[in-house]
Design a protein around this motif. Structure first.
Motif, mmCIF file in Angstrom:
data_model
loop_
_atom_site.group_PDB
_atom_site.id
_atom_site.type_symbol
_atom_site.label_atom_id
_atom_site.label_comp_id
_atom_site.label_asym_id
_atom_site.label_seq_id
_atom_site.Cartn_x
_atom_site.Cartn_y
_atom_site.Cartn_z
ATOM 1 N N ARG A 84 -19.695 8.398 64.759
ATOM 2 C CA ARG A 84 -20.457 9.610 65.058
ATOM 3 C C ARG A 84 -21.176 9.564 66.405
ATOM 4 N N ASP A 85 -21.168 8.417 67.077
ATOM 5 C CA ASP A 85 -21.891 8.270 68.345
ATOM 6 C C ASP A 85 -21.166 8.969 69.498
ATOM 7 N N LYS A 86 -21.960 9.516 70.402
ATOM 8 C CA LYS A 86 -21.437 10.254 71.543
ATOM 9 C C LYS A 86 -20.631 9.333 72.469
ATOM 10 N N ASP A 87 -21.145 8.124 72.717
ATOM 11 C CA ASP A 87 -20.444 7.162 73.572
ATOM 12 C C ASP A 87 -19.049 6.860 73.028
ATOM 13 N N PHE A 88 -18.972 6.704 71.719
ATOM 14 C CA PHE A 88 -17.702 6.363 71.079
ATOM 15 C C PHE A 88 -16.693 7.499 71.246
ATOM 16 N N ARG A 89 -17.115 8.719 70.939
ATOM 17 C CA ARG A 89 -16.193 9.861 71.042
ATOM 18 C C ARG A 89 -15.744 10.095 72.492
ATOM 19 N N LYS A 90 -16.658 9.859 73.432
ATOM 20 C CA LYS A 90 -16.331 10.029 74.853
ATOM 21 C C LYS A 90 -15.278 9.008 75.289
#
Length: 158
Positions: A84-90
């Motif tokens: 769910r983290d933004k860094d991961f999805r990016k």
């Protein structure tokens, strides 16, 4: 594909896409059933489900490796490594990694089988309950009027 070949493939993908070395172990784990792979937080190793390679091919395997390497590199850098983290999805978008792995063909067969349902009815208000698993009618009562539940029938839906 052997564990050593997998280790080499993971190292190559890490160097090519992330420009970072993969310093830990990658191997096939035959006990994995519901996931394509997993990154171990404590040991930093990556485990891969060999069924995905055998049934869906090398492209699916590469997608799983990219996904797990995203967890790996972000965790080691102290950034958001969870789904769910933004860094991961990016990072997933940057390297073209899938967010979820495909469903195995054998899982699709298992899901498409007929299903059994048990119908219970309240003896007081005649409200029907449909359940996949049988329940203890001596223990459970109607949620509406607290009446006694009676097993009416079992139905099988194809």
């Amino acid at each position: 594909m052997t564990d050593q070949e997998l280790q080499n493939l993971v190292s190559k993908i890490s160097n090519d896409l992330f420009q970072k070395r993969f310093k830990h172990k990658a191997f096939f784990n035959p006990r994995l059933r519901t996931t394509g792979g997993r990154y171990m937080l404590n040991s930093h190793n990556i485990e891969i489900n060999k069924k995905y390679f055998e049934q869906l091919g090398k492209e699916e395997l590469i997608g799983i490796i990219k996904h797990e390497l995203c967890h790996y590199h972000l965790h080691l850098e102290g950034k958001g490594y969870k789904h769910r983290d933004k860094d991961f999805r990016k990072l997933l978008k940057q390297v073209g990694a899938p967010r979820f792995c495909s469903t195995l063909p054998e899982e699709k067969k298992r899901r498409s089988r007929s299903q059994k349902f048990i119908i219970y009815q309240c003896s007081n208000c005649e409200l029907n309950y449909r359940r996949k698993r049988s329940i203890n009618t001596a223990k459970y009562v109607c949620g509406k009027c607290r009446g006694k539940l009676v097993k009416v029938k079992e139905i099988i839906i194809d």
